[in-house]
Scaffold this active site. Structure first.
Site, PDB file in Angstrom:
ATOM      1  N   TYR A 144      37.575  32.167  33.531  1.00  0.00           N
ATOM      2  CA  TYR A 144      36.331  32.616  34.148  1.00  0.00           C
ATOM      3  C   TYR A 144      35.588  33.601  33.243  1.00  0.00           C
ATOM      4  CZ  TYR A 144      33.017  34.875  37.258  1.00  0.00           C
ATOM      5  OH  TYR A 144      31.864  35.397  37.810  1.00  0.00           O
ATOM      6  N   ARG A 151      28.170  31.487  29.276  1.00  0.00           N
ATOM      7  CA  ARG A 151      26.930  31.417  30.064  1.00  0.00           C
ATOM      8  C   ARG A 151      25.889  32.374  29.503  1.00  0.00           C
ATOM      9  NH1 ARG A 151      27.292  32.710  36.399  1.00  0.00           N
ATOM     10  NH2 ARG A 151      28.488  34.452  35.541  1.00  0.00           N
ATOM     11  N   TYR A 203      29.043  45.766  36.692  1.00  0.00           N
ATOM     12  CA  TYR A 203      30.496  45.818  36.800  1.00  0.00           C
ATOM     13  C   TYR A 203      31.100  46.535  35.593  1.00  0.00           C
ATOM     14  CZ  TYR A 203      31.027  42.462  40.680  1.00  0.00           C
ATOM     15  OH  TYR A 203      31.020  41.835  41.903  1.00  0.00           O
ATOM     16  N   ARG A 216      23.030  38.867  44.584  1.00  0.00           N
ATOM     17  CA  ARG A 216      23.872  38.613  45.762  1.00  0.00           C
ATOM     18  C   ARG A 216      23.248  37.580  46.696  1.00  0.00           C
ATOM     19  NH1 ARG A 216      28.929  40.467  44.517  1.00  0.00           N
ATOM     20  NH2 ARG A 216      28.736  42.480  43.492  1.00  0.00           N
ATOM     21  N   GLU A 316      36.034  32.602  49.946  1.00  0.00           N
ATOM     22  CA  GLU A 316      34.662  32.969  49.604  1.00  0.00           C
ATOM     23  C   GLU A 316      33.725  32.100  50.424  1.00  0.00           C
ATOM     24  OE1 GLU A 316      33.594  34.174  45.553  1.00  0.00           O
ATOM     25  OE2 GLU A 316      32.214  32.457  45.520  1.00  0.00           O
TER      26      GLU A 316
END
Length: 323
Positions: A144, A151, A203, A216, A316
């Site tokens: 990830y 990305r 983060y 979000r 999730e």
């Protein structure tokens, strides 16, 4: 005198038990999604078989529809459709052809950036990323985190005006398959953050070299729908309630309600608010189904076998909240 922006009602999203050919023949069908290895597939660019198995059998189709004629086509591996100012685009790639997950993600996002750059529908509002073995690897070598590195490298200034709402989930199909699809519009949306959570681009370093940039949620242009990102039991930036499924479900619902409040939407979900539940362990699926049936009665929930991007998170949710 400036022209007023075009009216852009949100696509209608539904889960239905119909044949894909029937859904594709209906007026205004922008995209049709089937789920799992045995699901129906089609050569139509609007049809995508998602690499996530559904816990419900038979699995419904997810269908996006707009109030206009829809054009569609392909450019190599990229499939697209467009109508009424909305654009669907999708890529399914083999990592073995691009040098692993990081380089495949970079290649994919470069292709999407270049394609969107030639379109009127240049505002990417919502994006989904599904990759195999998402939690394999330690520290910065976790797949990830490698995906996030790629990305960002491929996107460049693609999201200079702000990140879209997004989901990243691990599938259990062939590990080397990466699937990405998105919804874009010729009008911008409004990004929504959750005051209970640190924005993803802030983060701390422990979550990787590259922050997992996403909003979000995204209020679509007419503020008639809130497109909700993958939402889990995260408070601040930390995962909560390790190994406690019920507590994670409660925290996730608390986060969803906080998003609705911050978007100035009424509390709760209804029969017109389709959600997805990504469940890490198949044995947990009955408990998740019963919990959501009790807490979100009547809400359409598609349960899928998917690994959350943090290995300690068991569940999730994402989806659509119509005003």
């Amino acid at each position: 005198m400036l022209n007023a922006p075009a009216f852009r009602p949100a696509p209608r999203v539904s889960y239905r038990h119909v044949d894909a050919d029937v859904a594709l023949s209906e007026a205004g069908t922008l995209a049709v999604f089937s789920f799992g290895a045995g699901a129906e597939s089609s050569d139509d660019p609007r049809c995508l078989r998602v690499d996530l198995e559904c816990f419900d059998a038979p699995a419904p189709l997810e269908i996006w529809q707009v109030d206009a004629a829809v054009d569609h086509g392909s450019e190599g591996a990229l499939h697209w459709s467009a109508g009424a100012g909305w654009l669907f685009a999708a890529l399914t790639l083999d990592e073995r052809e691009h040098g692993g997950i990081r380089d495949t993600a970079a290649w994919a996002y470069r292709q999407l950036r270049d394609f969107i750059g030639r379109r009127n529908e240049r505002h990417v509002l919502r994006i989904w990323n599904y990759l195999g073995a998402i939690n394999r690897g330690e520290d910065d070598a976790e797949r990830y985190k490698q995906f996030c590195d790629g990305r960002a490298a491929g996107a460049g200034d693609f999201f200079a005006d702000g990140f879209p709402a997004a989901t990243a989930i691990g599938h259990h199909a062939a590990e080397h398959r990466l699937q990405i699809y998105l919804l874009a519009c010729d009008q911008p949306g409004q990004r929504v953050e959750n005051p209970r959570q640190v924005s993803s681009w802030h983060y701390p370093r422990q979550y990787g070299r590259t922050s997992p940039g996403f909003a979000r949620a995204m209020a679509l242009p007419e503020r008639d729908v809130l497109a909700i990102s993958g939402t889990a039991a995260v408070v601040g930036h930390a995962s909560a309630h390790r190994d406690d499924l019920d507590a994670q479900l409660e925290e996730t619902l608390t986060n969803l309600e906080a998003l609705l409040r911050h978007a100035d939407m009424a509390a709760g979900f209804d029969t017109h608010s389709p959600l997805k539940a990504y469940v890490r362990h198949p044995a947990d699926a009955p408990r998740v189904r019963e919990f959501l049936r009790q807490r979100l009665p009547g809400v359409p929930v598609l349960q899928l076998h998917g690994d959350v991007c943090r290995s300690e998170l068991l569940i999730e949710l994402d989806g659509w909240r119509y005003a």
